[in-house]
Motif scaffolding. Structure first.
Motif, mmCIF file in Angstrom:
data_model
loop_
_atom_site.group_PDB
_atom_site.id
_atom_site.type_symbol
_atom_site.label_atom_id
_atom_site.label_comp_id
_atom_site.label_asym_id
_atom_site.label_seq_id
_atom_site.Cartn_x
_atom_site.Cartn_y
_atom_site.Cartn_z
ATOM 1 N N SER A 413 1.192 -1.618 -0.114
ATOM 2 C CA SER A 413 -0.345 0.051 -0.066
ATOM 3 C C SER A 413 1.170 1.319 -0.211
ATOM 4 C CB SER A 413 -0.925 -0.260 1.563
ATOM 5 O OG SER A 413 -0.707 -0.936 2.432
ATOM 6 N N GLU A 414 0.392 2.101 -0.528
ATOM 7 C CA GLU A 414 0.912 3.841 -0.781
ATOM 8 C C GLU A 414 -0.500 4.326 -0.276
ATOM 9 O OE1 GLU A 414 1.399 5.169 -4.684
ATOM 10 O OE2 GLU A 414 2.480 6.860 -4.198
ATOM 11 N N PRO A 415 0.538 5.294 1.329
ATOM 12 C CA PRO A 415 -0.275 6.371 1.790
ATOM 13 C C PRO A 415 -0.210 7.309 1.019
ATOM 14 C CG PRO A 415 1.582 5.787 3.015
ATOM 15 C CD PRO A 415 1.595 5.090 1.717
ATOM 16 N N TRP A 416 -1.475 8.172 1.266
ATOM 17 C CA TRP A 416 -1.793 9.475 0.625
ATOM 18 C C TRP A 416 -2.796 10.430 1.693
ATOM 19 C CZ3 TRP A 416 -6.167 12.797 -0.439
ATOM 20 C CH2 TRP A 416 -5.775 13.830 -2.028
ATOM 21 N N LEU A 417 -1.493 11.595 1.210
ATOM 22 C CA LEU A 417 -1.760 12.748 2.882
ATOM 23 C C LEU A 417 -2.091 14.035 2.692
ATOM 24 C CD1 LEU A 417 -2.524 12.467 6.560
ATOM 25 C CD2 LEU A 417 0.062 14.152 5.950
ATOM 26 N N ARG A 418 -3.453 14.236 2.698
ATOM 27 C CA ARG A 418 -3.611 15.216 2.023
ATOM 28 C C ARG A 418 -4.129 16.584 3.493
ATOM 29 N NH1 ARG A 418 -6.850 17.084 -4.091
ATOM 30 N NH2 ARG A 418 -4.919 18.222 -4.541
ATOM 31 N N ASN A 434 2.461 17.728 0.432
ATOM 32 C CA ASN A 434 4.297 15.824 -0.709
ATOM 33 C C ASN A 434 3.158 14.961 -1.060
ATOM 34 O OD1 ASN A 434 4.933 13.499 0.750
ATOM 35 N ND2 ASN A 434 6.437 15.425 0.641
ATOM 36 N N ALA A 435 3.887 15.100 -1.828
ATOM 37 C CA ALA A 435 3.059 14.045 -3.027
ATOM 38 C C ALA A 435 3.066 12.400 -2.960
ATOM 39 C CB ALA A 435 2.971 14.088 -4.372
ATOM 40 N N PHE A 436 4.807 11.760 -1.630
ATOM 41 C CA PHE A 436 5.092 10.395 -1.982
ATOM 42 C C PHE A 436 5.316 10.546 -0.873
ATOM 43 C CE2 PHE A 436 8.052 7.027 -2.850
ATOM 44 C CZ PHE A 436 6.991 6.704 -2.836
ATOM 45 N N GLY A 437 4.875 9.223 -0.164
ATOM 46 C CA GLY A 437 4.929 8.679 1.842
ATOM 47 C C GLY A 437 5.776 7.843 1.261
ATOM 48 N N GLY A 438 6.137 6.659 0.425
ATOM 49 C CA GLY A 438 6.864 5.984 0.138
ATOM 50 C C GLY A 438 5.806 4.490 0.024
ATOM 51 N N TYR A 439 6.323 3.595 0.234
ATOM 52 C CA TYR A 439 5.003 2.412 -0.177
ATOM 53 C C TYR A 439 5.388 1.474 0.907
ATOM 54 C CZ TYR A 439 5.522 3.677 -4.787
ATOM 55 O OH TYR A 439 5.413 3.980 -6.657
ATOM 56 N N LEU B 240 -5.665 8.554 2.503
ATOM 57 C CA LEU B 240 -6.510 7.386 1.952
ATOM 58 C C LEU B 240 -4.819 6.452 1.440
ATOM 59 C CD1 LEU B 240 -8.643 9.519 -0.936
ATOM 60 C CD2 LEU B 240 -9.533 8.239 0.642
ATOM 61 N N LEU B 241 -5.528 5.532 1.639
ATOM 62 C CA LEU B 241 -4.501 4.717 0.539
ATOM 63 C C LEU B 241 -4.341 3.613 -0.392
ATOM 64 C CD1 LEU B 241 -4.101 1.158 3.923
ATOM 65 C CD2 LEU B 241 -2.515 3.543 2.391
ATOM 66 N N ARG B 242 -3.192 3.750 -1.072
ATOM 67 C CA ARG B 242 -3.367 2.913 -2.505
ATOM 68 C C ARG B 242 -2.718 1.766 -2.985
ATOM 69 N NH1 ARG B 242 -0.522 5.846 -7.939
ATOM 70 N NH2 ARG B 242 -3.101 6.204 -8.550
ATOM 71 N N THR B 243 -3.858 0.645 -3.118
ATOM 72 C CA THR B 243 -2.987 -0.583 -2.760
ATOM 73 C C THR B 243 -2.884 -0.482 -4.169
ATOM 74 O OG1 THR B 243 -4.806 -1.818 -3.403
ATOM 75 C CG2 THR B 243 -4.948 -0.904 -0.870
ATOM 76 N N TYR B 244 -1.701 -2.042 -4.390
ATOM 77 C CA TYR B 244 -1.258 -2.468 -5.393
ATOM 78 C C TYR B 244 -0.769 -4.192 -5.464
ATOM 79 C CZ TYR B 244 1.405 2.313 -6.325
ATOM 80 O OH TYR B 244 1.622 2.885 -6.372
ATOM 81 N N GLU B 245 -1.388 -4.423 -7.017
ATOM 82 C CA GLU B 245 -1.583 -5.624 -7.209
ATOM 83 C C GLU B 245 -0.005 -6.186 -8.092
ATOM 84 O OE1 GLU B 245 -5.170 -5.842 -9.174
ATOM 85 O OE2 GLU B 245 -4.383 -6.326 -10.684
ATOM 86 N N VAL B 246 0.737 -7.143 -7.656
ATOM 87 C CA VAL B 246 1.599 -7.282 -7.702
ATOM 88 C C VAL B 246 1.527 -8.818 -9.442
ATOM 89 C CG1 VAL B 246 3.997 -8.868 -7.262
ATOM 90 C CG2 VAL B 246 3.036 -7.071 -5.821
ATOM 91 N N ARG B 247 2.186 -9.284 -9.882
ATOM 92 C CA ARG B 247 1.508 -9.638 -10.950
ATOM 93 C C ARG B 247 3.441 -10.510 -12.210
ATOM 94 N NH1 ARG B 247 -2.969 -10.551 -13.907
ATOM 95 N NH2 ARG B 247 -4.353 -8.775 -13.087
ATOM 96 N N GLU B 248 3.009 -11.663 -12.098
ATOM 97 C CA GLU B 248 4.535 -12.278 -12.157
ATOM 98 C C GLU B 248 4.480 -12.725 -13.524
ATOM 99 O OE1 GLU B 248 5.724 -16.436 -11.868
ATOM 100 O OE2 GLU B 248 8.083 -15.619 -11.660
#
Lengths: 457, 323
Positions: A413-418, A434-439, B240-248
């Protein structure tokens, strides 16, 4: 980063009082002599960590002020720089409208404000007061507020501005001519935000929402035994210790012979009880003999380093001033510093029971190797969270864990904060974000049946 | 026990599933269920019938088989897993908001925290973990039945020592006077939070933090104008959270990257396979390899609510040097 002002070596009576108060309340509400504080000059323009030793000073503009007036004041207090017979000093004041004046004037009238910027011309003639005039005023002992008043009176455009931009103008001038200092309590929130704002590289660009997620995803709470790789200066270790409240352990492990620095831990004002729960141990000490039960443990080739690693973490001269009157405290508890080596019994306990959480924040390391090394040290069903600045290493790591059936519930997941400006008729997201909080790669370690059979034998 | 109250209760290699334990039955990352283990009971799902008696004595995190040979994993409950399995009696808070709220409210072990409304108890469970072992969460909901269900859940999850649920209309009556001046942090999830703010002011300790969660910006607007008379450091966020899908993806390649050796040997998981074209590569020297790629999931929560935080300002009467 701490403009750390000299050292306080002896615990004082005021510290003892605060320690007693801290027993009743988990959060100290008053600053005491020797405590670590966060000083916020002009609403975040400058953020400085300091220790309230008797000789500590802070330079604001070109004025050097003693920090002594801060001792005994509640966190959240505001101070103004005033001039006295013995030079400039910090004077506590209670902001009349709690500094929300910009919003107060906004209520009601601002909505109907028809002013705009059509008549504003940027030709540098709006202000009739010269810098010489201001210097003269200063020499005559005018306060900052007086100078601001004069600036407004001599501005030909001030009256044409909207109420909102008038307020902005005042704030700008206040910062220059009447600087103020806010006394803040160092906590995970304030420390993380301060580093992220001022020196993000020192804490691996770890944003406060990302750090919060790491702690939640790894189920950090009282009695947790948290295994951590902290290459973010101790911010992560400190944040975990804060959640443990003197129970469980946070064990900061490292590869090779040199422990990762955890200096930020010292800014938290932790009690000896909490500090004793912050330990550092080389990976090799934690993993030996584990390999019989875990197929994925990789025999480390760093055994040679072990001999030299027994003396971990050379403390800075600046000692962590701990609560309490030294005479009244048993010798064992005296000045416990964070980052000691765990006792052999504790290490043995971890080998038999496993850690209850794992958090990795190692921006510069090969995360895949780290995780396959560390996951076997984690108890079955224990959650873990891995922070990284790049997606690909986490994707590869996640795939490896999926195929090797080491973990379930895997998710990147990648958090997003505004942040938002909330004002009547003027609500909108902040212009800068800030546009990037890491993964974060999170998941739960599972018990492969083979490994369980291994234990049963 | 979801939040250990002593060190023997935490998860460990030695912890085995016992009769009466709560386990999270994991089928897939999006299919989980909370089950109380009872030696005579059975669990039935699309993989077949699972006997609870087969589970007892196994470590948490074990894979268990059904009569038909299907399998699930049995996980120890955590507040995060609970949020994913609890029964939704109301809209709930999820991990991104929850984790941010706990940090921003500066909740640590020993804190005393107020919450209204209780709702389905998703945030309450995380608040309980944060204040444990010595702190307490007082949570209020005006809905009697909902409060009762939440109380049952907390009891079942071993949290009743940390959480007190009361039926009370906080917007109408405010928080009970007995908590005046003793609260470290307060959380409001109410339709008209501004009505509860004057009461929250009386409850909070100096420099204590309040959070209000509202889905609509108009609510936030009103909340903030009310907060301005007593609070400082008023800040509103959306997280908010953005989730990722991982594929091979299988492709022909000339090099095998070091970190992919293991993946290639084991092969891709059946659900995550995707063929990619191998144009532009020399087929003669090609060697079958795999590469793992990630992309954001297409569906996500676009909005949950705005989180407004504010710190109780110091009043004139709070003399600096007195305690």
């Amino acid at each position: 980063m701490a403009e750390d002002a000299s050292t306080a070596t002896s615990a004082t009576a005021s510290a003892a009082t605060s320690a007693a108060a801290a027993a009743a309340s988990p959060i100290p509400r008053l600053a005491w002599e020797g405590c670590s504080v966060l000083l916020d000059a002009n609403d975040g323009d400058r953020l400085v960590f300091a220790r309230l030793s008797p000789a500590a000073t802070l330079k604001i503009g070109n004025k050097k002020c003693s920090l002594a007036p801060l001792v005994g004041c509640p966190f959240g207090s505001s101070f103004r720089v005033e001039s006295g017979p013995n030079g400039p000093f910090l004077d506590r004041f209670v902001p009349s409208t709690l500094d929300n004046c910009a919003q107060d004037i906004a209520d009601g009238q601002l909505t109907d404000d028809q002013k705009d910027n059509r008549s504003l011309v940027d030709n540098n003639t709006a202000q009739s007061l010269s810098s010489d005039d201001i210097d003269t005023m200063r020499r005559e002992g005018a306060t900052g507020d007086k100078i601001i008043e004069a600036l407004i009176a001599n501005s030909s455009t001030f009256g044409k501005k909207t109420a909102f931009s008038q307020e902005k103008y005042k704030i700008k001038k206040q910062k220059k001519y009447a600087p103020k200092v806010l006394l803040r309590r160092p906590s995970t929130r304030s420390i993380c935000e301060t580093y992220f704002k001022k020196h993000p590289a020192r804490t691996g660009f770890l944003r406060v929402d990302t750090l919060s997620l790491l702690l939640s995803m790894a189920n950090v709470g009282a009695y947790s035994d948290v295994l951590v790789v902290d290459m973010v200066g101790g911010l992560l270790t400190g944040a975990i210790a804060e959640r443990l409240g003197g129970t469980g352990y946070v064990c900061s492990t490292y590869f090779g012979s040199v422990p990762n620095p955890i200096d930020i831990v010292k800014m938290f004002n932790f009690s000896s009880g909490v500090c004793s729960r912050v330990v550092q141990a080389p990976f090799n000490d934690l993993c030996s003999s584990q390999s019989t039960t875990d197929e994925l443990t990789i025999k480390s080739d760093e055994k040679a380093d072990r001999a030299s690693s027994n003396e971990p973490f050379v403390q800075e001269e600046d000692s962590l001033l701990e609560c309490g009157d030294e005479d009244n405290i048993p010798a064992i508890q005296k000045s416990i510093k964070p980052g000691k080596q765990p006792s052999p019994e504790t290490i043995k306990y971890w080998k038999e029971n496993g850690f209850s959480s794992l958090i990795v924040a190692a921006p510069e390391s090969k995360v895949g190797k780290l995780v396959t090394d560390l996951l076997p040290l984690l108890a079955y069903s224990a959650p873990f969270a891995i922070y990284h600045q790049y997606l690909q290493p986490l994707a590869t790591c996640m795939h490896k864990l999926q195929t090797s059936r080491m973990a379930v519930g895997l998710q990147i997941s990648e958090p997003w904060l505004r942040e938002y400006q909330i004002l009547p008729s003027r609500t909108h997201p902040h212009m800068q974000m800030n546009a990037f909080g890491g993964y974060i790669l999170s998941g739960t370690r599972i018990c492969s049946s083979e490994a369980f059979d291994g234990i049963k034998k | 026990m979801m939040v250990p109250l002593d060190s023997s209760k935490k998860i460990s290699f030695q912890r085995q599933i016992c009769d009466g334990d709560l386990v999270i039955v994991y089928e897939r990352h999006d299919i989980m269920k909370a089950v109380k283990v009872r030696s005579g009971s059975e669990l039935q799902n699309r993989f077949g019938v699972f006997k609870h008696s087969d589970w007892i004595g196994k470590p948490f995190g074990s894979k268990v088989l059904s009569s038909k040979g299907g399998f699930v994993y049995l996980l120890a409950p955590t507040p995060e897993l609970w949020t994913l399995v609890l029964s939704h009696r109301t809209q709930i808070l999820y991990i991104a908001d929850i984790s941010f709220v706990i940090s921003y409210l500066e909740i640590v072990p020993g804190c005393v925290v107020l919450e209204s409304g209780t709702g389905s108890g998703s945030l309450t469970t995380s608040l309980a973990r944060a204040v444990a072992p010595s702190g307490h969460v007082f949570t209020f909901d005006f809905h009697e039945q909902r409060a009762a269900s939440a109380r049952e859940d907390f009891e079942r999850n071993g949290l009743s020592g940390l959480i007190t649920v009361n039926v009370r209309d906080i917007q109408g009556e405010g928080f009970p006077a007995e908590h005046s001046g003793s609260i470290d942090a307060a959380f409001l999830d109410l339709p008209q939070p501004w009505l509860a703010i004057p009461s929250a002011v009386r409850m909070l300790k100096q420099d204590g933090v309040l959070c209000s969660f509202s889905p609509c910006v108009e609510q936030v607007q009103r909340t903030c104008s009310t907060l301005r008379s007593n609070f400082t450091d008023i800040r509103t966020f959306e997280v908010l959270l953005r989730t990722y899908e991982v594929r091979e993806s299988k492709r022909a390649d000339t090099t095998v990257e070091e970190e992919e050796e293991e993946g290639a040997a084991i092969g891709p998981p059946p659900q995550k396979r995707r063929q990619c074209s191998s144009t532009g590569l020399n087929p003669c020297s090609a060697e079958r390899s795999s590469s793992v790629t990630a992309k954001p999931c297409a569906t996500a929560r676009g909005h949950t609510g705005y989180l407004t935080f504010a710190r109780l300002g110091l009043r004139e009467d709070q003399n600096a040097k007195t305690e």
